[in-house]
Design a protein around this motif. Sequence first.
Motif, PDB file in Angstrom:
ATOM      1  N   UNK A  80       1.012  -1.191   0.155  1.00 27.98           N
ATOM      2  CA  UNK A  80      -0.042  -0.081  -0.037  1.00 27.98           C
ATOM      3  C   UNK A  80       0.847   1.285  -0.069  1.00 27.98           C
ATOM      4  N   UNK A  81       2.333   1.024   0.328  1.00 25.14           N
ATOM      5  CA  UNK A  81       2.904   2.306   0.424  1.00 25.14           C
ATOM      6  C   UNK A  81       4.011   2.155  -0.938  1.00 25.14           C
ATOM      7  N   UNK A  82       4.106   1.104  -1.424  1.00 16.65           N
ATOM      8  CA  UNK A  82       5.192   0.999  -2.325  1.00 16.65           C
ATOM      9  C   UNK A  82       4.691   0.401  -3.853  1.00 16.65           C
ATOM     10  N   UNK A  83       4.758   0.968  -4.934  1.00 15.20           N
ATOM     11  CA  UNK A  83       4.397   0.605  -6.150  1.00 15.20           C
ATOM     12  C   UNK A  83       5.524   0.043  -6.912  1.00 15.20           C
ATOM     13  N   UNK A  84       5.697  -0.653  -7.870  1.00 18.77           N
ATOM     14  CA  UNK A  84       6.744  -1.229  -8.381  1.00 18.77           C
ATOM     15  C   UNK A  84       6.365  -1.716  -9.758  1.00 18.77           C
ATOM     16  N   UNK A  85       7.314  -1.489 -10.993  1.00 22.55           N
ATOM     17  CA  UNK A  85       7.288  -1.935 -12.181  1.00 22.55           C
ATOM     18  C   UNK A  85       8.504  -2.618 -12.448  1.00 22.55           C
ATOM     19  N   UNK A  92       4.046  -7.412 -14.045  1.00 21.71           N
ATOM     20  CA  UNK A  92       3.195  -6.494 -13.315  1.00 21.71           C
ATOM     21  C   UNK A  92       1.747  -6.519 -13.741  1.00 21.71           C
ATOM     22  N   UNK A  93       1.221  -7.534 -14.568  1.00 21.17           N
ATOM     23  CA  UNK A  93      -0.439  -7.664 -14.839  1.00 21.17           C
ATOM     24  C   UNK A  93      -0.611  -9.019 -14.954  1.00 21.17           C
ATOM     25  N   UNK A  94      -1.823  -9.235 -14.761  1.00 24.05           N
ATOM     26  CA  UNK A  94      -2.416 -10.532 -14.895  1.00 24.05           C
ATOM     27  C   UNK A  94      -2.970 -10.847 -16.299  1.00 24.05           C
ATOM     28  N   UNK A  95      -2.260 -11.570 -16.941  1.00 24.48           N
ATOM     29  CA  UNK A  95      -2.399 -11.754 -18.541  1.00 24.48           C
ATOM     30  C   UNK A  95      -3.658 -12.396 -18.927  1.00 24.48           C
ATOM     31  N   UNK A 162       0.787   1.038 -11.189  1.00 25.20           N
ATOM     32  CA  UNK A 162       1.823   1.227 -10.228  1.00 25.20           C
ATOM     33  C   UNK A 162       1.562   2.422  -9.487  1.00 25.20           C
ATOM     34  N   UNK A 163       1.164   3.697 -10.179  1.00 22.22           N
ATOM     35  CA  UNK A 163       1.303   4.792  -9.819  1.00 22.22           C
ATOM     36  C   UNK A 163      -0.364   5.371  -9.581  1.00 22.22           C
ATOM     37  N   UNK A 164      -1.228   4.435  -9.658  1.00 27.97           N
ATOM     38  CA  UNK A 164      -2.612   4.461  -9.697  1.00 27.97           C
ATOM     39  C   UNK A 164      -3.202   5.164  -8.433  1.00 27.97           C
ATOM     40  N   UNK A 165      -2.676   4.506  -7.285  1.00 26.26           N
ATOM     41  CA  UNK A 165      -2.947   5.003  -5.902  1.00 26.26           C
ATOM     42  C   UNK A 165      -2.103   5.856  -5.346  1.00 26.26           C
ATOM     43  N   UNK A 166      -1.012   6.578  -6.280  1.00 27.34           N
ATOM     44  CA  UNK A 166      -0.269   7.585  -5.738  1.00 27.34           C
ATOM     45  C   UNK A 166       0.479   6.989  -4.312  1.00 27.34           C
ATOM     46  N   UNK A 167       1.510   5.926  -4.533  1.00 29.88           N
ATOM     47  CA  UNK A 167       2.309   5.342  -3.583  1.00 29.88           C
ATOM     48  C   UNK A 167       3.258   6.135  -2.954  1.00 29.88           C
ATOM     49  N   UNK A 168       3.554   6.047  -1.680  1.00 25.99           N
ATOM     50  CA  UNK A 168       4.666   6.641  -1.166  1.00 25.99           C
ATOM     51  C   UNK A 168       5.965   6.663  -1.662  1.00 25.99           C
TER      52      UNK A 168
END
Length: 262
Positions: A80-85, A92-95, A162-168
Amino acid sequence: MLSIDSISKTFFPGTANERRALRDVSLHLSPGDFVTVIGSNGAGKSTLLNSISGRLIPDSGRIRIHGKDVTTQSEHKRARKVGRVFQDPMAGTAPNLTIEENLSLAYLRGKSRGLGLGLNSARRKVFIDELESLELGLEKRLGTKVGLLSGGQRQALSLLMAGFTHPDVMLLDEHTAALDPQRAELVTNLTKRIVEQGKLTTLMVTHNMAQALQVGNRLIMMHEGQIIFSADAEQKAQLTVEDLMAEFAKIKGASSDRTLLQ
């Protein structure tokens, strides 16, 4: 924002294969900092990102996000704090899920989930607006399975998610390395836009020195598990690829390291 204090990590300790991946690494990022991380293979770049994300727990030292000690916090709680690519566009996705289903999962990351609808008209409108910003036409393909997208499209979608929820903290682990030059440039420009618009505190690992100089306001160079060189915004603006190669050679006594130019 992000404080890393004297973290170390050793793999296979006490064996013939012992490897010190991180050696007393300290790094501090202020809100909105965009730090590019370069270094040769095995320098500790990905280990550093894995320690921040919670995938690895350092042997010593402390990691704090917004002043809270997260050093031993599990990866799923830290999500919830960290986004990652990741480097692999498949990671990073569910195909087998559609674009809008993937976006729904990203939207709900770190949030409490009840028995309500995962998708409604208001949320779909948000998804369409976000996808339009990619300028890839994906807003017209919400029902398309992600596995049918190209690598560049999937990586752009992963970046958006990854940036959708504005991670810290946003972590980018060589996220353009598996793309062809045209798609890599597209995703690089998209990265700059998403990070700047969201004012996201970001660490980006790359082997590409030109890319490292093109984006971000700070730069660090790693070698053998240590940060051996750093540049602030003013210093970075004056740097060239040749300067970085010379710095690496000067500090480590090496004449060249061509892997840094890949």
